[in-house]
Scaffold this active site. Structure first.
Site, PDB file in Angstrom:
ATOM      1  N   SER A 188      -2.787  -6.420  -5.298  1.00 24.35           N
ATOM      2  CA  SER A 188      -2.639  -4.973  -5.412  1.00 24.35           C
ATOM      3  C   SER A 188      -1.990  -4.598  -6.748  1.00 24.35           C
ATOM      4  O   SER A 188      -2.528  -4.914  -7.802  1.00 24.35           O
ATOM      5  CB  SER A 188      -1.837  -4.443  -4.223  1.00 24.35           C
ATOM      6  OG  SER A 188      -1.968  -3.054  -4.103  1.00 24.35           O
ATOM      7  N   ASP A 244     -12.456  -1.057  -0.803  1.00 20.30           N
ATOM      8  CA  ASP A 244     -11.009  -1.294  -0.780  1.00 20.30           C
ATOM      9  C   ASP A 244     -10.320  -0.197   0.029  1.00 20.30           C
ATOM     10  O   ASP A 244     -10.374   0.987  -0.307  1.00 20.30           O
ATOM     11  CB  ASP A 244     -10.487  -1.305  -2.213  1.00 20.30           C
ATOM     12  CG  ASP A 244      -9.030  -1.690  -2.302  1.00 20.30           C
ATOM     13  OD1 ASP A 244      -8.196  -0.977  -1.717  1.00 20.30           O
ATOM     14  OD2 ASP A 244      -8.721  -2.700  -2.963  1.00 20.30           O
ATOM     15  N   HIS A 251      -7.835  -4.646   1.971  1.00 16.80           N
ATOM     16  CA  HIS A 251      -7.218  -4.470   0.649  1.00 16.80           C
ATOM     17  C   HIS A 251      -6.946  -5.851   0.079  1.00 16.80           C
ATOM     18  O   HIS A 251      -7.855  -6.500  -0.411  1.00 16.80           O
ATOM     19  CB  HIS A 251      -5.962  -3.626   0.768  1.00 16.80           C
ATOM     20  CG  HIS A 251      -5.315  -3.293  -0.544  1.00 16.80           C
ATOM     21  ND1 HIS A 251      -6.036  -2.970  -1.675  1.00 16.80           N
ATOM     22  CD2 HIS A 251      -4.009  -3.251  -0.921  1.00 16.80           C
ATOM     23  CE1 HIS A 251      -5.217  -2.735  -2.675  1.00 16.80           C
ATOM     24  NE2 HIS A 251      -3.974  -2.905  -2.251  1.00 16.80           N
TER      25      HIS A 251
END
Length: 437
Positions: free
Chosen positions: A215, A310, A377
């Site tokens: 991330s 995502d 994610h």
């Protein structure tokens, strides 16, 4: 925006997926079955948690290793401090055997703060202060020391660097006082201080080194990849992997550039424009912070691991709450199976934007990629998505298998999935509420 769990996906989530796939038939029986399985699983987890290390480690389903927190020495003298002025930290698990001279470094994620108010809030959490960080964390997925879960990197020296600067380890502001309040925007110095300490602990003699991140940590991986490579011996194998870090500079559903405006604020607040000297001066400051711009100058081989849908980006880049006053995207943001045909068409356009953004990277033979069509994610820190019998697969390869093949040059890896909902191996997340922004 950390992943929903730092360990394997929660049992309750898998049970919900099981429920949805079975439909409504047999609802009463299924209800009792789910309750029974949940209770049994809870008892099983409690049992394994109570086992001593020597006993549990002999099992293929043993509990993940708990790795202690180390605070950086002399952090204050180096000016390498978290937002609140506390020293940054990392977790180090020593390698063994054939992995004793191999190092895997992971940069933690957790979003960004765009103004003093949001940064002040982070100062009171583990994302802005080591005072709130756990003293021990589980090492799972790509950090696991279990060969069955992490076949290529299980016995390496592994490090998880904690994220506490709010700008992907990249800000560097000398002035501590901001509107009369002390803030330390020192992500770049945190990066340098941790690297200096790890070099002395054996990283400087590494035969192989792998920089990874998830991330906001995935974005940091793109930013620091070449600098990391420059620290290592010239004859060592050095590569990078960015997981869920390819954030897109796209219009949202209201035709606004929400994420670009957000990045503009982050870059200006932490004086990061100087961090990207090769970025076109005609671009807005925040544009230089997007991976599409950062990757243009990376020389070190990088593996791009990203879902085409995502979940964090769908919730905060494509369909942020502020751009959906009628709440028409509420269900879709939480569960991709509840998206309308029109919303799915927009999601397919988002997928196309990702593929356009990485089109030049597909031509680089030494770069790798794994773009699956799941609504998730980060995927590398979760043992369930990284490598397990039920892991998502593309061309019959788990993420761990694809990454291992690429890192060790066993084959060229460009795994590109078909459009949703074509991949039955995906375990798409179902949210009660969105990821935090």
């Amino acid at each position: 925006m950390p992943p929903p769990s730092s360990s394997s996906a929660p049992a309750a989530h898998h049970l919900r997926l099981w429920w949805r796939r079975r439909g409504r038939a047999g609802a009463v029986v299924a209800t009792f079955a789910v309750a029974f399985l949940a209770a049994a699983l809870l008892l099983t987890l409690s049992y394994y948690a109570s086992l001593p290390p020597s006993t549990s480690s002999s099992s293929s389903s043993r509990s993940p290793a708990l790795v202690g927190l180390t605070l950086v020495r002399g952090a204050e003298e180096k000016g390498a401090l978290c937002l609140d002025g506390s020293p940054p930290g990392y977790h180090l698990q020593r390698g063994s055997g054939s992995g004793s001279q191999s190092w895997l470094i992971h940069l933690e994620g957790g979003g960004w703060c765009r103004n003093l108010r949001s940064c002040a809030s982070r100062k009171k959490s583990m994302l802005g202060s080591s005072r709130y960080m756990e003293h021990q964390v589980e090492f799972t997925g790509i950090l696991s020391d279990d060969k069955s879960q992490n076949p290529d990197f299980y016995n390496w020296n592994k490090v998880k660097i904690r994220y506490c600067d709010g700008a992907s380890f990249s800000g560097d502001v000398n002035d501590e006082l901001q509107n009369g309040t002390r803030f330390f925007f020192r992500g770049q110095r945190i990066w340098e201080a941790v690297m200096s300490e790890l070099l002395l602990k054996g990283l400087g003699d590494a035969k192989q080194a792998f920089l990874t991140g998830c991330s906001a940590g995935g974005l940091a991986t793109y930013i620091h990849c070449d600098a990391f490579h420059a620290l290592l011996p010239k004859d060592s194998r050095v590569k990078c992997l960015a997981d869920g870090g390819f954030f897109l500079d796209v219009e949202d559903i209201s035709r606004k550039r929400t994420i670009r405006a957000f990045y503009n604020d982050v870059v200006l607040l932490q004086d990061m424009r100087k961090r990207f000297p090769d970025c076109d001066s005609n671009l807005e400051p925040g544009q230089c912070f997007f991976p599409r711009e950062v990757v243009k100058n990376i020389v070190t081989p990088v593996f791009v691991l990203n879902p085409a849908y995502d979940a964090w980006q769908v919730q905060h880049v494509l369909a942020p709450v502020a751009s959906d006053p009628q709440h028409s995207w509420l269900d879709c943001r939480l569960d991709i199976s509840k998206c309308s045909s029109n919303q799915l068409e927009i999601l397919q356009g988002f997928r196309k934007e990702l593929h356009n953004s990485i089109s030049e990277l597909k031509e680089k033979r030494d770069w790798g990629m794994y773009i699956n069509s799941c609504f998730v994610h980060c995927q590398s820190l979760n043992s369930f998505t990284w490598h397990s019998p039920s892991s998502p697969r593309v061309n019959n390869k788990s993420i761990a298998e694809a990454v291992g093949d690429w890192f060790f040059d066993r084959r060229e890896v460009k795994e590109i999935d078909c459009e949703y909902p074509c991949n039955p191996t995906c375990h798409n997340l179902v949210f009660a509420k969105p990821f935090k922004a």
